[in-house]
Design an enzyme around this catalytic site. Sequence first.
Site: not given
Length: 633
Positions: A259, A263, A393, A527, A613
């Site tokens: 994360e 981010r 993913d 998504e 992502t």
Amino acid sequence: MLMRKVPGFVPASSWGLRLPQKFLFLLFLSGLVTLCFGALFLLPHSSRLKRLFLASRIQQPGLEVVADVVGHPPVREQKPPPNPAPAAPAPGEDDPSNRANHPRRNGWPRRTRPTGPREEVTAVRGNGIAALGPRQRSVPFSFDFNAFRSRLRHPVLGTRPDESKEPKSQVRAQREKVKEMMQFAWQSYKHYAMGKNELRPLTKDGYEGNMFGGLSGATIIDSLDTLYLMELKEEFQEAKAWVEESFHLNVSGEASLFEVNIRYIGGLLSAFYLTGEEVFRIKAIKLGQKLLPAFNTPTGIPKGVVNFKSGSNGSWGWATAGSSSILAEFGSLHLEFLHLTELSGNQVFAEKVRNIRKVLRKIDKPFGLYPNFISPVSGNWVQHHVSVGGLGDSFYEYLIKSWLMSAKTDTEAKNMYYEALEAIETYLLNVSPGGLTYIAEWRGGILDHKMGHLACFSGGMIALGAEDAKEEKRAHYRELAAQITKTCHESYARSDTKLGPEAFWFNSGREAVATQLSESYYILRPEVVESYMYLWRLTHDPIYREWGWEVVMALEKHCRTEGGFSGIQDVYSSIPNHDNKQQSFFLAETLKYLYLLFSEDDVLSQEDWVFNTEAHPLPVDHSDSSGRARGRH
């Protein structure tokens, strides 16, 4: 002289000394000299000795690298950057209350407090990084931003005509609506939760969470590039000022490697590449250093949690009894870490992620599939659970994007991607009785006939990679991308709110719908609209803009509240309850992809940029020296 009066003394020279007396005199002088020089050299910390016998060593500021890594000597004699960074601020107090537990969030988390004055970075020596002293607070590595920008094939914001002279078309009005939504989301966050990680729009306050190790302002970092993209100039300057003045790195909690990377580091890197502002580059590199202890494992596969205070690492307690690292986490570092090396000159970042590739290439894959859990100690798979949704993913996403980001030189990533995609097609891909194409989950050979919202990114990923597949497979992959995206659209269309559930099933005669309340929520995820954007750019089929506009209208109707945007607890309820959370990725991803869907293709052109992502744009390496930091395979 007195010696001449000594009885029996016979002069032996013009000095009037006999040999024995001469010997005694010389012995006395040598003892005196030895005493004086011995005192000079043997006294501790003699500043006189240093001034007399040692040449001065002047350490010129700006020549030390960010981290003096063992085995990687400092970069010397670099010219200082054109806009030198300001000196880092004084260290602040650690806040022990930032140590947090990490329960698993609903679904998979694709996703806390300011801790005092500005930081002085001290890295962990155990990871091979020297501490940075008071005179080593700048990042001296010189990155030629102007040369980088000159290599881009398109203007960053495209070549839009003057909108003041352009008739207000439908697509322009749609784009402006998305921009207004972003402005409202930002203003709500700023008014009620500025500096906190995320906004709670119903209670009109801030939320910190327990994934970021005490770092704050996740929404600010996540929003920087979206604000820049939408030309919300005043709001961007507000965000930048907060980063300069209030984004502190001297925190002491436990953080998610994944994360923080996607981010914070992703957001800071993209903000730098879009603007050239040094504060973003410097903060990204320093934060990257703080993540390196996660890689201290026998295999080099990082653990998912890093303690910013102690430099220790650990795995999530729920990840197969706390013994495993997760494919989507350690597989989603490659893009950002290569850019950390590019912007710092420090090869350690690139070496860490290259080693992950090396381990994955060597290990046996069941039927060519990549299970979601691996032991960072032994390097063996822990469970044979395979998913293109949560837990797996973005690993696949980063393979094809590594190929594209390298200007199509990273053939190792390309080969790994297409090999994995072939295995997924063979063992996970299904078509429902109603004709919907979906990617199931695989558990040791047994399929769960469901698809998560997170897996809906795969339509866009397959579209993105279709061009570079074998010629005979290109049309097939374009069609496969369109069919998967259509299935994900159906999961939206079959709900009362026209928003999609967290997971949907294909069994018992029901297709593309959730079967239980615990999977019926929508948390502003991106998504599906991400795939709409990629399919639009690939095909220019107007259906994707139509579907995207349906999402805009549903968000406005069901998720917009007086205090911001909120997720909802049940997409099958026409009057849903809100979850009281405006996710930072809503500003970073969902609104950005919608804005790009209604923009021209040269806005953040795919020739120049790939998205991490978290939808943070990172540049394609158009330089002639791409092998310097990233390597050719």
